[in-house]
Design a protein around this motif. Structure first.
Motif, PDB file in Angstrom:
ATOM      1  N   ASP A   6       0.845  -1.204   0.000  1.00 49.05           N
ATOM      2  CA  ASP A   6       0.000   0.000   0.000  1.00 49.05           C
ATOM      3  C   ASP A   6       0.875   1.246   0.000  1.00 49.05           C
ATOM      4  O   ASP A   6       0.598   2.230  -0.700  1.00 49.05           O
ATOM      5  N   PHE A   7       1.911   1.179   0.793  1.00 55.08           N
ATOM      6  CA  PHE A   7       2.862   2.278   0.889  1.00 55.08           C
ATOM      7  C   PHE A   7       3.500   2.549  -0.467  1.00 55.08           C
ATOM      8  O   PHE A   7       3.602   3.694  -0.925  1.00 55.08           O
ATOM      9  N   GLU A   8       3.925   1.468  -1.138  1.00 54.75           N
ATOM     10  CA  GLU A   8       4.570   1.621  -2.439  1.00 54.75           C
ATOM     11  C   GLU A   8       3.603   2.141  -3.479  1.00 54.75           C
ATOM     12  O   GLU A   8       3.951   2.971  -4.314  1.00 54.75           O
ATOM     13  N   ALA A   9       2.370   1.663  -3.441  1.00 58.49           N
ATOM     14  CA  ALA A   9       1.368   2.144  -4.382  1.00 58.49           C
ATOM     15  C   ALA A   9       1.111   3.632  -4.179  1.00 58.49           C
ATOM     16  O   ALA A   9       0.956   4.393  -5.146  1.00 58.49           O
ATOM     17  N   ASP A  10       1.081   4.063  -2.908  1.00 56.19           N
ATOM     18  CA  ASP A  10       0.880   5.484  -2.621  1.00 56.19           C
ATOM     19  C   ASP A  10       2.055   6.311  -3.141  1.00 56.19           C
ATOM     20  O   ASP A  10       1.872   7.372  -3.732  1.00 56.19           O
ATOM     21  N   TYR A  11       3.279   5.788  -2.929  1.00 53.51           N
ATOM     22  CA  TYR A  11       4.465   6.493  -3.414  1.00 53.51           C
ATOM     23  C   TYR A  11       4.423   6.617  -4.932  1.00 53.51           C
ATOM     24  O   TYR A  11       4.715   7.677  -5.498  1.00 53.51           O
ATOM     25  N   ALA A  12       4.069   5.521  -5.618  1.00 53.98           N
ATOM     26  CA  ALA A  12       4.005   5.551  -7.077  1.00 53.98           C
ATOM     27  C   ALA A  12       2.987   6.577  -7.557  1.00 53.98           C
ATOM     28  O   ALA A  12       3.185   7.243  -8.580  1.00 53.98           O
ATOM     29  N   GLY A  13       1.886   6.755  -6.810  1.00 51.89           N
ATOM     30  CA  GLY A  13       0.889   7.741  -7.193  1.00 51.89           C
ATOM     31  C   GLY A  13       1.393   9.163  -7.067  1.00 51.89           C
ATOM     32  O   GLY A  13       0.915  10.072  -7.755  1.00 51.89           O
ATOM     33  N   ARG A  14       2.349   9.386  -6.180  1.00 49.35           N
ATOM     34  CA  ARG A  14       2.893  10.735  -5.988  1.00 49.35           C
ATOM     35  C   ARG A  14       4.113  11.021  -6.869  1.00 49.35           C
ATOM     36  O   ARG A  14       4.540  12.161  -6.992  1.00 49.35           O
ATOM     37  N   GLU A  15       4.667   9.964  -7.470  1.00 49.75           N
ATOM     38  CA  GLU A  15       5.918  10.155  -8.200  1.00 49.75           C
ATOM     39  C   GLU A  15       5.817  11.125  -9.375  1.00 49.75           C
ATOM     40  O   GLU A  15       6.778  11.855  -9.651  1.00 49.75           O
ATOM     41  N   PRO A  16       4.691  11.203 -10.096  1.00 47.15           N
ATOM     42  CA  PRO A  16       4.619  12.222 -11.158  1.00 47.15           C
ATOM     43  C   PRO A  16       4.910  13.632 -10.639  1.00 47.15           C
ATOM     44  O   PRO A  16       5.531  14.442 -11.334  1.00 47.15           O
ATOM     45  N   ARG A  17       4.472  13.919  -9.431  1.00 50.28           N
ATOM     46  CA  ARG A  17       4.762  15.232  -8.847  1.00 50.28           C
ATOM     47  C   ARG A  17       6.253  15.393  -8.598  1.00 50.28           C
ATOM     48  O   ARG A  17       6.809  16.471  -8.800  1.00 50.28           O
ATOM     49  N   PHE A  18       6.915  14.323  -8.168  1.00 47.44           N
ATOM     50  CA  PHE A  18       8.355  14.400  -7.931  1.00 47.44           C
ATOM     51  C   PHE A  18       9.106  14.613  -9.249  1.00 47.44           C
ATOM     52  O   PHE A  18      10.080  15.369  -9.311  1.00 47.44           O
ATOM     53  N   ARG A  19       8.635  13.956 -10.295  1.00 44.19           N
ATOM     54  CA  ARG A  19       9.292  14.132 -11.596  1.00 44.19           C
ATOM     55  C   ARG A  19       9.092  15.557 -12.126  1.00 44.19           C
ATOM     56  O   ARG A  19       9.990  16.129 -12.755  1.00 44.19           O
ATOM     57  N   GLU A  20       7.929  16.110 -11.873  1.00 47.43           N
ATOM     58  CA  GLU A  20       7.683  17.502 -12.270  1.00 47.43           C
ATOM     59  C   GLU A  20       8.613  18.447 -11.506  1.00 47.43           C
ATOM     60  O   GLU A  20       9.174  19.393 -12.076  1.00 47.43           O
ATOM     61  N   HIS A  21       8.786  18.169 -10.225  1.00 45.06           N
ATOM     62  CA  HIS A  21       9.703  18.972  -9.419  1.00 45.06           C
ATOM     63  C   HIS A  21      11.132  18.851  -9.950  1.00 45.06           C
ATOM     64  O   HIS A  21      11.882  19.835 -10.018  1.00 45.06           O
ATOM     65  N   TYR A  22      11.516  17.634 -10.353  1.00 43.84           N
ATOM     66  CA  TYR A  22      12.857  17.425 -10.911  1.00 43.84           C
ATOM     67  C   TYR A  22      13.042  18.267 -12.163  1.00 43.84           C
ATOM     68  O   TYR A  22      14.090  18.934 -12.333  1.00 43.84           O
ATOM     69  N   GLU A  23      12.053  18.280 -13.055  1.00 45.83           N
ATOM     70  CA  GLU A  23      12.168  19.044 -14.299  1.00 45.83           C
ATOM     71  C   GLU A  23      12.362  20.533 -14.006  1.00 45.83           C
ATOM     72  O   GLU A  23      13.097  21.226 -14.709  1.00 45.83           O
ATOM     73  N   THR A  24      11.722  20.994 -12.953  1.00 44.43           N
ATOM     74  CA  THR A  24      11.797  22.418 -12.617  1.00 44.43           C
ATOM     75  C   THR A  24      13.112  22.782 -11.928  1.00 44.43           C
ATOM     76  O   THR A  24      13.708  23.823 -12.219  1.00 44.43           O
ATOM     77  N   HIS A  25      13.594  21.929 -11.020  1.00 42.65           N
ATOM     78  CA  HIS A  25      14.714  22.308 -10.175  1.00 42.65           C
ATOM     79  C   HIS A  25      16.066  21.707 -10.568  1.00 42.65           C
ATOM     80  O   HIS A  25      17.114  22.265 -10.237  1.00 42.65           O
ATOM     81  N   TYR A  26      16.062  20.542 -11.243  1.00 47.47           N
ATOM     82  CA  TYR A  26      17.328  19.826 -11.426  1.00 47.47           C
ATOM     83  C   TYR A  26      17.671  19.496 -12.874  1.00 47.47           C
ATOM     84  O   TYR A  26      18.749  18.961 -13.144  1.00 47.47           O
ATOM     85  N   ARG A  27      16.768  19.787 -13.787  1.00 42.64           N
ATOM     86  CA  ARG A  27      16.982  19.370 -15.169  1.00 42.64           C
ATOM     87  C   ARG A  27      18.316  19.851 -15.721  1.00 42.64           C
ATOM     88  O   ARG A  27      19.001  19.135 -16.458  1.00 42.64           O
ATOM     89  N   ASN A  28      18.705  21.056 -15.353  1.00 41.75           N
ATOM     90  CA  ASN A  28      19.935  21.654 -15.886  1.00 41.75           C
ATOM     91  C   ASN A  28      21.199  21.171 -15.176  1.00 41.75           C
ATOM     92  O   ASN A  28      22.300  21.602 -15.508  1.00 41.75           O
ATOM     93  N   GLU A  29      21.037  20.288 -14.200  1.00 45.47           N
ATOM     94  CA  GLU A  29      22.202  19.779 -13.465  1.00 45.47           C
ATOM     95  C   GLU A  29      22.874  18.597 -14.184  1.00 45.47           C
ATOM     96  O   GLU A  29      23.866  18.062 -13.700  1.00 45.47           O
ATOM     97  N   LEU A  30      22.316  18.194 -15.322  1.00 44.95           N
ATOM     98  CA  LEU A  30      22.866  17.110 -16.147  1.00 44.95           C
ATOM     99  C   LEU A  30      22.860  15.755 -15.438  1.00 44.95           C
ATOM    100  O   LEU A  30      23.625  14.853 -15.766  1.00 44.95           O
ATOM    101  N   ARG A  31      21.993  15.614 -14.453  1.00 48.02           N
ATOM    102  CA  ARG A  31      21.794  14.323 -13.801  1.00 48.02           C
ATOM    103  C   ARG A  31      20.351  13.901 -14.028  1.00 48.02           C
ATOM    104  O   ARG A  31      19.448  14.736 -13.980  1.00 48.02           O
ATOM    105  N   ASN A  32      20.148  12.593 -14.246  1.00 47.60           N
ATOM    106  CA  ASN A  32      18.799  12.132 -14.527  1.00 47.60           C
ATOM    107  C   ASN A  32      17.976  12.007 -13.252  1.00 47.60           C
ATOM    108  O   ASN A  32      18.496  12.121 -12.138  1.00 47.60           O
ATOM    109  N   TYR A  33      16.696  11.736 -13.434  1.00 50.69           N
ATOM    110  CA  TYR A  33      15.777  11.661 -12.293  1.00 50.69           C
ATOM    111  C   TYR A  33      16.192  10.572 -11.312  1.00 50.69           C
ATOM    112  O   TYR A  33      16.062  10.740 -10.094  1.00 50.69           O
ATOM    113  N   GLU A  34      16.707   9.446 -11.847  1.00 52.96           N
ATOM    114  CA  GLU A  34      17.050   8.323 -10.973  1.00 52.96           C
ATOM    115  C   GLU A  34      18.102   8.701  -9.942  1.00 52.96           C
ATOM    116  O   GLU A  34      18.162   8.116  -8.852  1.00 52.96           O
ATOM    117  N   TRP A  35      18.933   9.679 -10.267  1.00 56.20           N
ATOM    118  CA  TRP A  35      19.967  10.098  -9.318  1.00 56.20           C
ATOM    119  C   TRP A  35      19.336  10.771  -8.087  1.00 56.20           C
ATOM    120  O   TRP A  35      19.832  10.650  -6.978  1.00 56.20           O
TER     121      TRP A  35
END
Length: 623
Positions: free
Chosen positions: A511-540
């Motif tokens: 259940d915990f993992e399913a909840d995390y997966a549901g929130r991950e799109p928001r984390f990826r959006e945050h990555y695009e905004t804050h870290y995209r130019n750092e030349l590191r991918n989301y997995e980092w």
């Protein structure tokens, strides 16, 4: 013209080789077969002939050697034997099938050797006047065919001991094609086989020696299998000797009996229930000191060699047992993927085994996906196939023919390893429960471990996804307990609390993992905004988002209402944890904050209790 000769232990393999040669365009008139009559005797069809075959007659299209002037086989008996061959009375139709493709298949006698079934150009050499008596029957016929005499003797001895000889005369430019076809049907390695003969006292082929009976053949094949199996362990035993005994001044042969003793114990059904040397040693010592091995020396001098022999075989049994567990899945995959190819499962078997071996080999541990591994696996497969390590038993085939089987072999084992790793990630929680629920009893944790494992398996089984709480699921879980545990259903009450704890822990984690997966799109959006130019991918950055998410559900942080209050504690915990790795706090703190705040905001919005991560959970799933 060149001569190609092969030996087979099974008449069906010989038949398949002959059929494939004919299908490839080789003239059936150039193909010979020779085998003793044990194939007839095996089902009650007995051929009795006398020495001194002088010519041939033809009955129903089958060539049968005349027995000569002193014959005690009546014409009626010879005709019956020919009829048996023609109709397939021998070995359920196999020989009958050969009669349909080979010219002149029939029965004749080699002086001293006894009755044989034979066909093809070699028959002239076997039945020809004077050859058998002068140079030893089959040896002479093979020598006249161009086979060196020392090798001809090995072939003749192989036939005497029950093998089937297939020979072919062909043009020089087709030799390799013929060899390839014959190699595709598991021919005997006559050189290796003769090493075994010599090790058991054989000194050379005798033309006067009679052919072996079926019982003699079967007994010898079993001994040869044991000889080959022991030989496969010998390099490891010699290595152990070098590290353990070489300084004693005795050579390896002094310790070989002890390695053989341990090897024999591990193969003895009477001792299969022993799992560890510590529990078995007293039994092994009694056998050593009370039997013929005692003459080799004191137990204390040889027990390490005996132990190595025993443990090496037990380990191999464990591997084979483990592989057998996966093979059911491999056979199902074969049916859906290769079933329409017309090739048997055994044609793909080495590929499934190779994939299995890849997954269990530490050299490839770093590869997490098949896409990452495939190029390396292909290079390794092709180099090993050339050398014969994983060459297909039926012959032929390329990487593209086998890669799907190899992939399935690898992925099934990797998935199992991941599941095992995941199970062990929960064991701290299970051990904590054990101490609370069972710690004062007389049984250790291992006694209850199967129950925790059963609950774990139930929780990850999709067929039970519809159940949301233990009370509605318990009766379903109880029904499968006896089969899983191998114990009576009545033991359920003793173990049900352990099953429940495991089921609930894993379900909470899912259940915990399913909840995390549901929130991950928001984390990826945050990555695009804050870290995209750092030349590191989301997995980092993903571990940092996950870390913040987990913090938000940690009871120690319940008193913190804002990130500014929680940050210092969060930093200390990050830098002390496995999450940190090579990621400095200042590089990832915004990702951690985002993970934390996303959960805290959700809690504030719905007012519900936060889902809690179990002790056993802190890893991403594979799915």
């Amino acid at each position: 013209m060149k001569t190609v000769v092969g030996l087979y232990d099974d008449l069906q393999d010989a038949q398949a080789a002959i059929n494939d040669l004919i299908q490839a365009g080789f003239d059936r008139a150039d193909i010979s077969l020779v085998t003793t009559n044990r194939w007839g005797e095996s089902d009650g069809t007995t051929v009795t002939t006398t020495a001194g075959a002088a010519g041939t007659t033809t009955t129903d299209g089958v060539t049968v050697a005349d027995a000569g002037p002193d014959a005690d086989m009546a014409d009626a008996e010879m005709s019956q034997m020919a009829s048996d061959v023609t109709t397939g009375a021998v070995t359920g139709g196999v020989v009958g099938g050969l009669a349909g493709v080979l010219l002149g298949l029939g029965a004749l006698a080699i002086p001293g050797f006894g009755p044989v079934l034979a066909a093809g150009p070699l028959v002239a050499g076997l039945a020809g006047a004077g050859i058998g008596a002068a140079v030893g029957g089959l040896v002479g016929a093979l020598v006249s065919w161009g086979v060196p005499e020392d090798e001809a003797e090995l072939y003749a001895e192989s036939v005497r001991r029950g093998s089937i000889l297939v020979g072919l005369k062909t043009e020089d430019d087709r030799v390799q094609q013929a060899v390839g076809i014959m190699n595709a049907h598991a021919p005997v390695d006559v050189q290796r086989r003769s090493e075994y003969w010599r090790a058991t006292g054989w000194t050379g082929h005798s033309p006067e020696a009679a052919a072996w009976t079926p019982d003699e053949v079967n007994t010898d094949r079993a001994r040869y299998g044991d000889y080959l199996d022991y030989a496969s362990y010998a390099p490891a035993f010699r290595e152990h000797y070098q590290t353990t005994y070489s300084a004693t001044g005795r050579d390896y042969t002094a310790y070989d009996p002890a390695y053989r003793y341990g090897y024999g114990l591990a193969n003895d059904e009477r001792y299969r229930d022993y799992e560890t040397w510590d529990e078995f040693e007293a039994e092994a010592r009694r056998g050593w000191e009370g039997g013929e091995y005692a003459a080799h020396g004191a137990w204390e001098d040889f027990k390490d060699a005996a132990r190595r022999g025993w443990e090496s075989v037990k380990d191999a049994f464990d591997v084979e047992s483990d592989y057998a567990d996966f093979e059911t899945g491999y056979r199902q995959h074969y049916q859906t993927t290769f079933g329409s190819t017309g090739r048997a499962y055994d044609w793909y078997g080495p590929a499934y085994r190779y994939g299995y071996n890849l997954a269990t080999d530490e050299r490839w541990d770093e590869y997490e996906t098949w896409e990452a591994l495939e190029d390396e696996a292909r290079r390794d497969w092709e180099s090993r196939s050339i050398g014969g390590d994983f060459s297909n038993a039926e012959g032929g085939g390329t990487w593209d023919d086998f890669k799907d089987a190899i992939r399935r072999g690898w992925e099934d084992v990797k998935d199992a390893f991941d599941a095992e790793d995941d199970y062990f990630s929960f064991t701290p929680s299970f051990r904590e429960h054990y101490e609370e629920a069972y710690g004062t009893g007389s049984h250790d944790f291992d006694y209850y471990d199967p129950a925790y494992r059963y609950g774990y398996n139930l929780a990850i089984d999709e067929q039970y996804d519809r159940y949301d709480d233990w009370d509605e699921f318990e009766s379903e879980a109880r029904r499968g307990w006896a089969e899983f545990s191998g114990s009576a259903e009545s033991t359920w009450d003793e173990f049900k609390d352990a099953v429940r704890r495991a089921w609930e822990d894993v379900r909470d984690a899912l259940d915990f993992e399913a909840d995390y997966a549901g929130r991950e799109p928001r984390f990826r959006e945050h990555y695009e905004t804050h870290y995209r130019n750092e030349l590191r991918n989301y997995e980092w950055y993903e571990p940092a988002y996950r870390y913040g998410y987990v913090l938000a559900m940690d009871e120690r942080y319940d008193d913190f209402d804002a990130w500014e209050q929680a940050e210092q504690q969060a930093r200390e915990d990050w830098e002390a944890s496995d999450y940190a790795g090579e990621n400095a706090w200042d590089e990832v703190k915004e990702a951690i904050r985002q993970g934390w705040e996303s959960m805290r905001e959700a809690f504030d919005d719905d007012g519900e209790e936060l889902p809690r991560a179990s002790t056993g959970y802190y890893r991403a799933t594979n799915g």
